[in-house]
Every structure is written in C-alpha cells, then in structure tokens.
Design an enzyme around this catalytic site. Sequence first.
Site, mmCIF file in Angstrom:
data_model
loop_
_atom_site.group_PDB
_atom_site.id
_atom_site.type_symbol
_atom_site.label_atom_id
_atom_site.label_comp_id
_atom_site.label_asym_id
_atom_site.label_seq_id
_atom_site.Cartn_x
_atom_site.Cartn_y
_atom_site.Cartn_z
ATOM 1 N N HIS A 1 37.722 26.513 39.405
ATOM 2 C CA HIS A 1 37.211 27.835 39.741
ATOM 3 C C HIS A 1 37.976 28.942 39.011
ATOM 4 C CE1 HIS A 1 35.443 25.304 42.754
ATOM 5 N NE2 HIS A 1 34.704 26.295 43.193
ATOM 6 N N VAL B 1 47.392 29.542 53.664
ATOM 7 C CA VAL B 1 46.048 29.831 53.154
ATOM 8 C C VAL B 1 45.233 28.545 53.085
ATOM 9 C CG1 VAL B 1 44.672 30.814 51.282
ATOM 10 C CG2 VAL B 1 46.927 31.770 51.782
ATOM 11 N N ASP C 1 41.759 26.978 52.068
ATOM 12 C CA ASP C 1 40.632 27.271 51.180
ATOM 13 C C ASP C 1 39.889 25.959 50.958
ATOM 14 O OD1 ASP C 1 38.843 28.051 49.238
ATOM 15 O OD2 ASP C 1 40.339 28.358 47.667
ATOM 16 N N MET C 2 38.724 25.815 51.585
ATOM 17 C CA MET C 2 38.018 24.550 51.453
ATOM 18 C C MET C 2 36.520 24.758 51.386
ATOM 19 S SD MET C 2 38.273 22.890 55.267
ATOM 20 C CE MET C 2 37.152 23.433 56.574
ATOM 21 N N TRP D 1 28.336 14.472 59.792
ATOM 22 C CA TRP D 1 27.413 15.340 60.508
ATOM 23 C C TRP D 1 28.062 16.643 60.963
ATOM 24 C CZ3 TRP D 1 28.750 10.347 61.700
ATOM 25 C CH2 TRP D 1 29.688 10.166 62.723
ATOM 26 N N LYS D 2 29.389 16.610 61.176
ATOM 27 C CA LYS D 2 30.075 17.834 61.612
ATOM 28 C C LYS D 2 30.103 18.876 60.491
ATOM 29 C CE LYS D 2 32.970 15.342 64.925
ATOM 30 N NZ LYS D 2 34.344 14.986 65.347
ATOM 31 N N GLY E 1 48.115 25.776 51.680
ATOM 32 C CA GLY E 1 48.640 26.737 50.705
ATOM 33 C C GLY E 1 49.993 26.359 50.144
#
Length: 334
Positions: free
Chosen positions: A44, A171, A173-174, A225-226, A304
């Site tokens: 990214h 932090v 971030d997923m 499914w979650k 993080g």
Amino acid sequence: MRIPSGQMQEVLYQLFIKYQFSEEKALVLAKAHTDSTLSGVNSHGINRVPLFINYIEKGLIKVDAEAEKAETFGSIERWDGHFGSGVINATKCTNRAIELAKLHGMGLVALRNTNHWMRGGTYGWQAAEAGCISILFTNTQPNMPPWGGRDSRTGNNPFVVSIPRQQGHVVLDMALSQFAFGKINDYKLKGEKLPFPGGWDDNDDLSNDPEKILAKERGLPIGYWKGSAMSMILDMLATLLSAGDSTYRVSLREYEIGISQVFLCIYPEVFNDKSLQEKLLNEIIDYTHNVEPMQPGNSTFYPGERALQTRASNLKDGIPVSDEVWQTVLELLG
C-alpha cells in the site's frame, strides 16, 4: 534492492508534481507512500504508486479535488471527497476528526465519494501522534464472497484502531480478508505462496496460490463467517453515516472509486487520568508479552510494534523494494 527513505520520498514528490499536484499535496502523498513502505507495507506504499498514476491518467482520480464539509451535526460531520486523492482526503478528514475530538471530547467525520486511502494505518498513526484514540474504516469494491456464497459481494473493508502511548503507539490496521489483496500481490511479485490459505481458486477450493486467488478476487474473510458479517456491518455504517455509496454501488462501476469512509477520534485527555491510562495499557502489553512462546525464540507483539521495529531497521539499512516496481516508478517520472 534497498532505497533510502529520503531518496524514495524525493522521487515520489517529483512524480506527483509532474502529475499536477500542488507542492503541498505532492509532499503529503510522497510522505504517505514512503512511510507505508518504510513500515514494511510495500503493498500500500511504493507498490501502489503505478496503479495510482494509472487512475489519474484515466481521469478517475481528480488531481484538483479534495474533501469538503457537506453537513454538520454537532460533533458529527459529513464530507464529500469529490473523487479526489484518497490519501489527501483521508489526511484532511482525520485532521478534522482530531479537531472535533479536542473540541467535544469525540469527533466523527464520515466521507463519501473518495478513493483508496492506501494504508489505513497511516491515519491511525496520524491520530495517535495528535494524542487521539481513533476508530477508522472504509468500504471497498466487492472482493470476498459472503459466507456460503460463490461470488464476491462484500469488501475486505480495512479497519483501524489506534491508541496513543508514550512508549510507542498501539495501532491495529487490518483488512477483513485474511490477506489484503495488495499483500497477496506482494507474494505474487516475489513468486511465493501465501503462508496460509487466502482465498478460493476456480474450483471453489481454498488456496495459498496468489495467482489463483487474484484471478477472480475471491478473498477469504477473517474468522470465516464472522469476518463476512463484520464486513457487511462496516459497509452499512460507512454508507449510512456518510450518505455515500455502498460496496454494491461501487461494484456497478468499472473501477474502485467513490468509496465511503469513517473517521472517529476520541481525545483521552478529557478524562484527566493520563498516568492511569499509560499504566493500564502497559499492564495489558506486559501481560501478553510475558507469555511462554509455543516455539522457542518466538515473541508476541502488540498491534503496531513490528511496524515500529521494521521502520527503525529500514531507516538504518534502506527500504527493500521490488526492482520491477522501482523501475516502473522511475519510468513514470521520466
């Protein structure tokens, strides 16, 4: 190859200037892409630059546009991104959510008609550096089947939570897919298989082959499914709060543009117990750090922590970059 962070940022700055961004915006973009790569999120950061430029050339990302406030509801605001750069818009809306939080204790900015924000953690770190807790999320194009379905109807909808901390911010971030699609492409570029199944192949079998997963972009949701349910909920919240487009409406376009995002910040200073907050955070981190590892020599990390370690290493030794990607960036610069 390894590229010094200063060199990468300067090359990207000049590239964004070439594509008609103002000096201020070019610097924000160059810093965001460099910082992401510096933290080990090449998918990214630098790897995303050629596609970003491609979207500009196609007129999908409007260089002169940026987010503007559309409606105000006390500590809640709706903004319109006017299809500008996702990084520029997200940076601006995070700053506004921080301002609202410091004014009201809590502030929320919901953004519509924006574009890919690249690494969502960028804005978690931004909020934490400003002393704010943050909860941030975005919808995306459909790239995961709803649990039990065959075709993609839900997004991997990145979810970010940050907590400021003196000894190193926390932090999370997923993405809601087991692997972000940029990360899957990283493995493809390196000619490697994923360490765990990351999506379905053409035979509807779970696969760790990045090429087979990328062929139809059918990612595996976290928690099965979650994760599928959480993806739907985040899409609903982003759409309703921003009055913007859902993953369904984004799917009607040829390209992933016009997505919806939410930036929620909380200013913990209002509680006047900063020392207690630090103590409680450190207790949780120490408790999880001190667990006996399953494999000798392994360590546990808080969200993080590894990003901070990777950043320190890459500042010292240079940032690992794909030769192919770096050459493409240089060719774009001309």
